[in-house]
Write a protein that holds these residues in place. Structure first.
Motif, PDB file in Angstrom:
ATOM      1  N   SER A 158      -0.146   3.737 -57.887  1.00  0.00           N
ATOM      2  CA  SER A 158      -0.434   4.969 -57.159  1.00  0.00           C
ATOM      3  C   SER A 158      -0.708   6.121 -58.116  1.00  0.00           C
ATOM      4  O   SER A 158       0.004   6.294 -59.118  1.00  0.00           O
ATOM      5  CB  SER A 158       0.748   5.327 -56.262  1.00  0.00           C
ATOM      6  OG  SER A 158       0.609   6.636 -55.758  1.00  0.00           O
ATOM      7  N   PRO A 159      -1.726   6.930 -57.823  1.00  0.00           N
ATOM      8  CA  PRO A 159      -1.944   8.115 -58.661  1.00  0.00           C
ATOM      9  C   PRO A 159      -0.748   9.057 -58.637  1.00  0.00           C
ATOM     10  O   PRO A 159      -0.524   9.800 -59.602  1.00  0.00           O
ATOM     11  CB  PRO A 159      -3.195   8.760 -58.059  1.00  0.00           C
ATOM     12  CG  PRO A 159      -3.290   8.215 -56.669  1.00  0.00           C
ATOM     13  CD  PRO A 159      -2.727   6.830 -56.747  1.00  0.00           C
ATOM     14  N   PHE A 160       0.029   9.028 -57.570  1.00  0.00           N
ATOM     15  CA  PHE A 160       1.202   9.891 -57.492  1.00  0.00           C
ATOM     16  C   PHE A 160       2.252   9.485 -58.524  1.00  0.00           C
ATOM     17  O   PHE A 160       3.111  10.294 -58.896  1.00  0.00           O
ATOM     18  CB  PHE A 160       1.799   9.850 -56.094  1.00  0.00           C
ATOM     19  CG  PHE A 160       0.935  10.483 -55.046  1.00  0.00           C
ATOM     20  CD1 PHE A 160       0.947  11.846 -54.843  1.00  0.00           C
ATOM     21  CD2 PHE A 160       0.085   9.706 -54.274  1.00  0.00           C
ATOM     22  CE1 PHE A 160       0.143  12.438 -53.887  1.00  0.00           C
ATOM     23  CE2 PHE A 160      -0.732  10.288 -53.307  1.00  0.00           C
ATOM     24  CZ  PHE A 160      -0.702  11.658 -53.124  1.00  0.00           C
ATOM     25  N   ASP A 161       2.210   8.227 -58.973  1.00  0.00           N
ATOM     26  CA  ASP A 161       3.168   7.738 -59.959  1.00  0.00           C
ATOM     27  C   ASP A 161       2.669   7.910 -61.392  1.00  0.00           C
ATOM     28  O   ASP A 161       3.447   7.787 -62.328  1.00  0.00           O
ATOM     29  CB  ASP A 161       3.474   6.255 -59.719  1.00  0.00           C
ATOM     30  CG  ASP A 161       4.131   6.006 -58.377  1.00  0.00           C
ATOM     31  OD1 ASP A 161       4.705   6.952 -57.817  1.00  0.00           O
ATOM     32  OD2 ASP A 161       4.061   4.870 -57.874  1.00  0.00           O
ATOM     33  N   ARG A 162       1.392   8.196 -61.556  1.00  0.00           N
ATOM     34  CA  ARG A 162       0.831   8.312 -62.906  1.00  0.00           C
ATOM     35  C   ARG A 162       0.938   9.730 -63.457  1.00  0.00           C
ATOM     36  O   ARG A 162       0.766   9.931 -64.656  1.00  0.00           O
ATOM     37  CB  ARG A 162      -0.647   7.898 -62.911  1.00  0.00           C
ATOM     38  CG  ARG A 162      -0.883   6.433 -62.592  1.00  0.00           C
ATOM     39  CD  ARG A 162      -2.253   5.984 -63.091  1.00  0.00           C
ATOM     40  NE  ARG A 162      -3.349   6.782 -62.568  1.00  0.00           N
ATOM     41  CZ  ARG A 162      -4.005   6.519 -61.448  1.00  0.00           C
ATOM     42  NH1 ARG A 162      -3.641   5.488 -60.701  1.00  0.00           N
ATOM     43  NH2 ARG A 162      -5.015   7.277 -61.057  1.00  0.00           N
ATOM     44  N   VAL A 205      -6.872  10.304 -52.742  1.00  0.00           N
ATOM     45  CA  VAL A 205      -6.635  10.949 -54.037  1.00  0.00           C
ATOM     46  C   VAL A 205      -7.333  10.180 -55.155  1.00  0.00           C
ATOM     47  O   VAL A 205      -8.004  10.762 -56.010  1.00  0.00           O
ATOM     48  CB  VAL A 205      -5.128  11.076 -54.305  1.00  0.00           C
ATOM     49  CG1 VAL A 205      -4.870  11.572 -55.724  1.00  0.00           C
ATOM     50  CG2 VAL A 205      -4.483  12.029 -53.297  1.00  0.00           C
ATOM     51  N   GLN A 206      -7.204   8.841 -55.159  1.00  0.00           N
ATOM     52  CA  GLN A 206      -7.855   8.055 -56.198  1.00  0.00           C
ATOM     53  C   GLN A 206      -9.375   8.157 -56.094  1.00  0.00           C
ATOM     54  O   GLN A 206     -10.070   8.186 -57.115  1.00  0.00           O
ATOM     55  CB  GLN A 206      -7.422   6.591 -56.119  1.00  0.00           C
ATOM     56  CG  GLN A 206      -7.882   5.751 -57.301  1.00  0.00           C
ATOM     57  CD  GLN A 206      -7.330   6.264 -58.628  1.00  0.00           C
ATOM     58  OE1 GLN A 206      -6.116   6.431 -58.776  1.00  0.00           O
ATOM     59  NE2 GLN A 206      -8.208   6.534 -59.584  1.00  0.00           N
ATOM     60  N   GLY A 207      -9.889   8.251 -54.881  1.00  0.00           N
ATOM     61  CA  GLY A 207     -11.326   8.422 -54.705  1.00  0.00           C
ATOM     62  C   GLY A 207     -11.831   9.710 -55.329  1.00  0.00           C
ATOM     63  O   GLY A 207     -12.904   9.744 -55.934  1.00  0.00           O
ATOM     64  N   LEU A 208     -11.047  10.788 -55.202  1.00  0.00           N
ATOM     65  CA  LEU A 208     -11.416  12.052 -55.832  1.00  0.00           C
ATOM     66  C   LEU A 208     -11.350  11.957 -57.349  1.00  0.00           C
ATOM     67  O   LEU A 208     -12.230  12.451 -58.065  1.00  0.00           O
ATOM     68  CB  LEU A 208     -10.499  13.174 -55.333  1.00  0.00           C
ATOM     69  CG  LEU A 208     -10.616  13.542 -53.853  1.00  0.00           C
ATOM     70  CD1 LEU A 208      -9.549  14.563 -53.471  1.00  0.00           C
ATOM     71  CD2 LEU A 208     -11.997  14.080 -53.529  1.00  0.00           C
ATOM     72  N   LEU A 209     -10.308  11.301 -57.856  1.00  0.00           N
ATOM     73  CA  LEU A 209     -10.175  11.136 -59.301  1.00  0.00           C
ATOM     74  C   LEU A 209     -11.316  10.288 -59.855  1.00  0.00           C
ATOM     75  O   LEU A 209     -11.879  10.609 -60.915  1.00  0.00           O
ATOM     76  CB  LEU A 209      -8.821  10.496 -59.630  1.00  0.00           C
ATOM     77  CG  LEU A 209      -7.583  11.334 -59.305  1.00  0.00           C
ATOM     78  CD1 LEU A 209      -6.322  10.513 -59.522  1.00  0.00           C
ATOM     79  CD2 LEU A 209      -7.540  12.600 -60.153  1.00  0.00           C
TER      80      LEU A 209
END
Length: 362
Positions: free
Chosen positions: A35-39, A83-87
């Motif tokens: 998850s991007p929230f964990d990175r 969120v990952q799509g935006l990143l």
């Protein structure tokens, strides 16, 4: 020539190579599914004497996107897919927990009457005197941008977050590249009322001190009731609920945020003052804020584009998030090419950064 070499290899070497290959494969899989929230670490900043939790993801030189979530929700509710799509598209993604939710400051000493009582009073014309207003929450979001020295950002809000984003855009237009209002409303009184079962589900989210298992069950019920009928997944709803509860929950905060929404009233005149590129996205199957709320919002923002998503309710399941991205990313590209958006480095001067608490699996 290869076979003799293989025959001379001991079995433990073969098994060791296989094991190393398996570890590498698992690591590769983990790196693509984490998850991007964990990175990225979680930080705090103080805005208007209020501690606000936020995350800052992606390239520092990317165009900034500020994501503002809805009633009683946390930044986690944006979901990994969006969120990952935006990143992956090169954006710098900034998320925050609104005051009284998630890891941001709670206003424990302030009153939080039951949702049903607040609704009854509103029905008979009593506007609640809220502990704070949507304007305060918009100022919190701008304060996060200040902390990060971000002069302008694409402002994206969902549900109550869309209302906050509307207020932010109208009151701080110099900070806004574009506005995207998702499954939100103008607050106009003539719009279709929420379905009864949706309001009942909403009230479940305001309950507190009920034990983890019951709260987990309530959150899954909420997701099923107001979520997207074509895309709801029990497994996804439960996994998200577990991550949210591991981070904490606070029912009274949901009530106070609900009072702030009711006190905001009709924002039709405010929407008419917005003068930035605007996109309104709404689900055709939204039981909490039916589709005419989205169409009305778009009609009242000069030049706004409206996108209706079939099968979408009042949630951002992974497949819904893909459809939201499919509308949002081209809109930003078009706005950039048409208006020559200025996304140069900020010249605001140093701002004291928030305090990091590090990142941990949630």
């Amino acid at each position: 020539m290869l076979m003799p070499v293989v025959r001379r290899m001991s079995w433990w070497m073969v098994l060791g190579w296989m094991a190393l290959g398996g570890v590498a494969l698992r690591a590769e899989i983990a790196s693509t599914t984490e998850s991007p929230f964990d990175r990225y670490p979680i930080h705090f900043t103080t805005v208007n004497e209020t501690a606000i939790a936020y995350q800052d993801m992606g390239p520092r030189d990317g165009e900034a996107v500020l994501l503002i979530m809805g009633l009683g929700a946390q930044m986690l509710h944006w979901g990994d897919t969006l969120v990952q799509g935006l990143l992956d598209s090169g954006y710098r993604v900034v998320l925050l927990d609104n005051r009284d939710a998630g890891l941001s400051q709670k206003f424990y000493a302030l009153s939080a009457p039951p949702v049903w009582w607040t609704l009854v009073r509103a029905k008979v014309g009593f506007t609640p005197e809220p502990a704070y207003r949507l304007q305060d929450m918009a100022a919190d979001a701008v304060g996060v941008l200040d902390t990060l020295n971000i002069r302008q950002a694409h402002i994206v809000g969902a549900s109550m977050g869309g209302m906050i984003a509307q207020v932010l855009t109208a009151e701080y237009p110099q900070r806004v590249l574009t506005l995207t209002s998702i499954m939100s409303s103008s607050g106009a009184p003539h719009l279709t009322e929420s379905k009864t079962e949706a309001i009942s589900a909403l009230a479940l989210g305001a309950k507190s001190d009920i034990g983890r298992e019951l709260e987990l069950a309530n959150r899954v019920t909420i997701a099923r009731t107001i979520g997207s009928p074509d895309y709801f997944s029990e497994d996804y709803a439960r996994q998200l609920a577990v991550r949210v509860l591991n981070r904490g929950s606070y029912g009274p905060g949901t009530v106070r945020q609900f009072q702030a929404i009711l006190a905001s009233g009709d924002r039709s005149r405010l929407l008419g003052s917005i003068d930035v590129p605007a996109l309104v996205i709404h689900g055709e199957s939204d039981p909490l804020l039916p589709p005419d709320h989205g169409r009305d919002t778009a009609d009242k923002i000069p030049g706004a584009q409206f996108v209706a998503i079939a099968g979408m309710g009042h949630a951002l399941e992974p497949e819904v998030s893909r459809r939201v991205l499919a509308a949002m990313l081209p809109f930003w590209d078009e706005s950039r090419s048409q208006s020559g958006l200025d996304v140069s480095e900020d010249e605001m001067g140093p701002v004291e950064a928030g305090t990091s608490i590090g990142s941990a699996p949630l």
